[in-house]
Enzyme design. Structure first.
Site, PDB file in Angstrom:
ATOM      1  N   SER A   1      21.411  11.583 101.245  1.00 52.90           N
ATOM      2  CA  SER A   1      21.100  12.943 100.800  1.00 52.90           C
ATOM      3  C   SER A   1      19.795  12.951 100.002  1.00 52.90           C
ATOM      4  CB  SER A   1      22.244  13.505  99.946  1.00 52.90           C
ATOM      5  OG  SER A   1      22.590  12.605  98.911  1.00 52.90           O
TER       6      SER A   1
ATOM      7  N   GLU B   1      28.552   5.961 108.151  1.00 56.31           N
ATOM      8  CA  GLU B   1      29.373   7.050 108.683  1.00 56.31           C
ATOM      9  C   GLU B   1      30.023   6.651 110.001  1.00 56.31           C
ATOM     10  OE1 GLU B   1      26.940  10.599 108.956  1.00 56.31           O
ATOM     11  OE2 GLU B   1      26.371  10.481 106.848  1.00 56.31           O
TER      12      GLU B   1
ATOM     13  N   GLU C   1      34.783  13.774 103.703  1.00 51.98           N
ATOM     14  CA  GLU C   1      33.934  14.937 103.402  1.00 51.98           C
ATOM     15  C   GLU C   1      34.399  16.170 104.163  1.00 51.98           C
ATOM     16  OE1 GLU C   1      29.705  14.233 103.471  1.00 51.98           O
ATOM     17  OE2 GLU C   1      29.252  16.375 103.254  1.00 51.98           O
TER      18      GLU C   1
HETATM   19  O1  KIV Z   1      24.429  11.082 101.122  1.00 53.14           O
HETATM   20  C1  KIV Z   1      25.289  11.517 100.348  1.00 53.14           C
HETATM   21  O2  KIV Z   1      25.005  12.027  99.261  1.00 53.14           O
HETATM   22  C2  KIV Z   1      26.680  11.417 100.754  1.00 53.14           C
HETATM   23  C3  KIV Z   1      27.690  12.097  99.890  1.00 53.14           C
HETATM   24  C4  KIV Z   1      27.687  13.547 100.178  1.00 53.14           C
HETATM   25  C5  KIV Z   1      29.030  11.499 100.052  1.00 53.14           C
HETATM   26  O3  KIV Z   1      26.975  10.832 101.745  1.00 53.14           O
END
Ligand code: KIV
Length: 279
Positions: free
Chosen positions: A48, A118, A185
């Site tokens: 993220s 993932e 999620e």
């Molecule tokens: O990349 C991220 O911040 C995540 C979280 C939302 C779990 O994968």
């Protein structure tokens, strides 16, 4: 507060003891120092970072080198939390050898403890290889942002019978493969609770998955209210740094324009006798 560094073993013990596990994202040294001082159990250097720090519209463009750089900074600012680095899109999907190499880079070059990736049953063989090689893994199922194009958007996952069963089967396969934790999620709360209760050796960490998970994770900028854009339903804003920042910068601008800043206390002095001799 317990200042002992968190390990995979201590995180798993927290599940056994029914103690909720706290996780937050961080992407730089300053945030890592702060969340560590606050007593967080786990820090996720999430991909993220692409949306939150780098201005991409998704996590897809994030590269290994970007992740390595941000993870190094977080590790430098951390002392007790367990740091997890997110494996970016296409750093593990194409080829098992590449995936092993990239996961190894995280541990060797950054000093983080674990990697996150993932996927469900399809990544179980990779997780088995990684954990056998000594690389702790956090899995991630439900809404998996790297597959957003495949999923057709950011939607709650596992609402229908087949998808809900798939989620349970995926979680079991990931536990069996050796993942010590799994992010759930955007999953209905009752389903996330059922998944959590069905697992003995894998901790669940929810985001938009209700209160029945073993732990919770939020993106630091969401929790702190750094921007005033869209806030997902599952986020609780604990601060409004957006408004605090705007007010502070407006005050700074006003002070500079009116010459109120810098004041005497922000200023260095020179002896008049030195000044007088200058030409
Ligand atoms: O990349 C991220 O911040 C995540 C979280 C939302 C779990 O994968």
């Amino acid at each position: 507060m317990n200042n002992k560094p968190k390990t995979v073993t201590t995180i798993k013990q927290m599940k056994e003891q029914g103690e909720p596990i706290t996780m937050i994202t961080a992407y730089d040294v300053a945030m890592a120092r702060n969340v560590n001082e606050a007593g967080i159990d786990m820090i996720l250097v999430g991909d993220s970072v692409g949306n939150v720090m780098l201005g991409y519209t998704s996590t897809i463009p994030v590269t290994m080198d970007e992740m390595i750089q941000h993870t190094k900074a977080v590790v430098r600012g951390n002392s007790t939390a367990l740091v997890v680095a997110d494996m970016p899109f296409m750093s593990y999907q194409a080829d098992m050898a590449d995936a092993m190499y990239n996961a190894g880079r995280f541990l060797k070059e950054t000093g983080c403890t674990a990697v996150k990736l993932e996927g469900g049953q399809e990544v179980a063989p990779l997780i088995k290889k990684l954990t056998t090689a000594g690389i702790p893994v956090v899995a991630h199922i439900g809404l998996t942002p790297q597959s957003v194009n495949q999923l057709g958007g950011f939607k709650v996952q596992g609402k229908e019978m087949a998808a809900a069963q798939q989620l349970i089967d995926d979680a079991k396969a990931l536990e069996e493969a050796g993942a010590f934790a799994c992010v759930l999620e955007c999953v209905p709360a009752a389903l996330a609770t059922k998944v959590t209760q069905s697992l003995k050796n894998m901790v669940t960490i929810g985001i938009g998955a209700g209160n029945g998970c073993d732990g919770q994770v939020l993106v630091c900028n969401d929790l702190l209210g750094v921007s005033n854009g869209f806030t997902p339903k599952f986020v609780k804003k604990y601060a409004n740094l957006h408004d605090i920042t705007i007010d502070a910068v407006k005050s700074y601008i006003a002070d500079v324009k009116s010459r109120e800043f810098p004041a005497e206390e922000h200023t260095f002095k020179i002896d008049d006798s030195v000044l007088e001799k200058l030409y």
